[in-house]
Enzyme design. Sequence first.
Site, short mmCIF file in Angstrom:
data_model
loop_
_atom_site.label_atom_id
_atom_site.label_comp_id
_atom_site.label_asym_id
_atom_site.label_seq_id
_atom_site.Cartn_x
_atom_site.Cartn_y
_atom_site.Cartn_z
N ARG A 99 0.84 -1.17 0.14
CA ARG A 99 -0.16 -0.05 -0.06
C ARG A 99 0.76 1.18 -0.22
NH1 ARG A 99 -3.15 1.53 -2.88
NH2 ARG A 99 -4.34 -0.37 -2.77
N LYS A 134 2.46 24.15 -3.93
CA LYS A 134 0.86 23.68 -3.72
C LYS A 134 1.23 22.12 -3.66
CE LYS A 134 -1.28 27.76 -5.30
NZ LYS A 134 -2.24 28.37 -6.15
N LYS A 166 5.75 38.44 -3.10
CA LYS A 166 4.36 38.37 -3.75
C LYS A 166 3.64 39.33 -3.29
CE LYS A 166 2.76 34.32 -4.85
NZ LYS A 166 2.12 32.86 -4.82
N GLU A 199 6.29 39.35 -8.16
CA GLU A 199 5.05 39.27 -8.90
C GLU A 199 4.58 40.82 -8.83
OE1 GLU A 199 1.54 36.60 -6.90
OE2 GLU A 199 1.20 38.34 -6.20
N ASP A 221 0.80 38.22 -12.37
CA ASP A 221 -0.26 37.64 -11.64
C ASP A 221 -1.76 38.08 -12.10
OD1 ASP A 221 -1.47 36.17 -9.31
OD2 ASP A 221 -1.83 38.36 -8.44
#
Length: 282
Positions: A99, A134, A166, A199, A221
């Site tokens: 597994r 992410k 950012k 950004e 962005d």
Amino acid sequence: MKSREELIEDLLDLAFAEDVGDGDHTTLSTIPADAMGRSRLLIKEEGILAGVEIAERVLRRVDPSIRMEKLISDGSEVKPGDVAFYAEGPVRSLLVAERTMLNIMQRMSGVATMTRRYQNELSGLHTKVLDTRKTTPGMRMLEKEAVRLGGGTNHRIGLFDMILIKDNHTDFAGGIEQAVKRAGEYCRLNGKDLKIEVEVRSMDDIRKVLSLGGVDRIMFDNFTPEQTREAVALVDGKVETESSGGITLSNLRAYGEAGVDFISVGALTHSVKGLDMSFKAV
């Protein structure tokens, strides 16, 4: 700071701790200790195979006596009915490893398959697909490896190997000029040789960044493809360019044709379906 290998070992420690606990009592109660067997990794869906090397690591971590016969290598296209490899050894060990090995391989193959789909959409263009942060907690190194196997390019690994200013950094710093100047000064004072990316949210932001200098890449962005084309022309090759935000498979090509160097896509790792496969006794 931990190395890639140490992080993978930590991941496997946790994976086996949560799955095996104090023992696989089903296997221990039904399979004799001296039973030997052979299993195959069977592909059940079209895609890109990823995780064969880590599968071998998982199997041998459970039992160094397990022998593996690899038939298909990482990064290869696969289809239903393909056998990626055979593994032979103590049956108890094969069942304990099953597994954890499949969870990792299915996830990595899903990421590689998604990445190949996105990069193929940019065929003939110089634009490269980038991953993001992410990722599944604990699996970043493996998911980013899967992106490479799928033909994509890695962005920064984490917060430590690049400076990416950012919108929140800009807003908290009091403006894009202050943020860029502080980042450059920080690198100088601390002896850090880090690339700096910024950004931007407007053409005016781009002009400010270009006038300041010291930046390696500008990220547009949530620009439209039309705005992106204008932004690329404004940058005019002075620094690398990247598009991010609201980009899907359906509009990816339009952003690539706008001329950006990179397109970052969170979906490569955060919205992936694992590739269907099984590990069955021969």
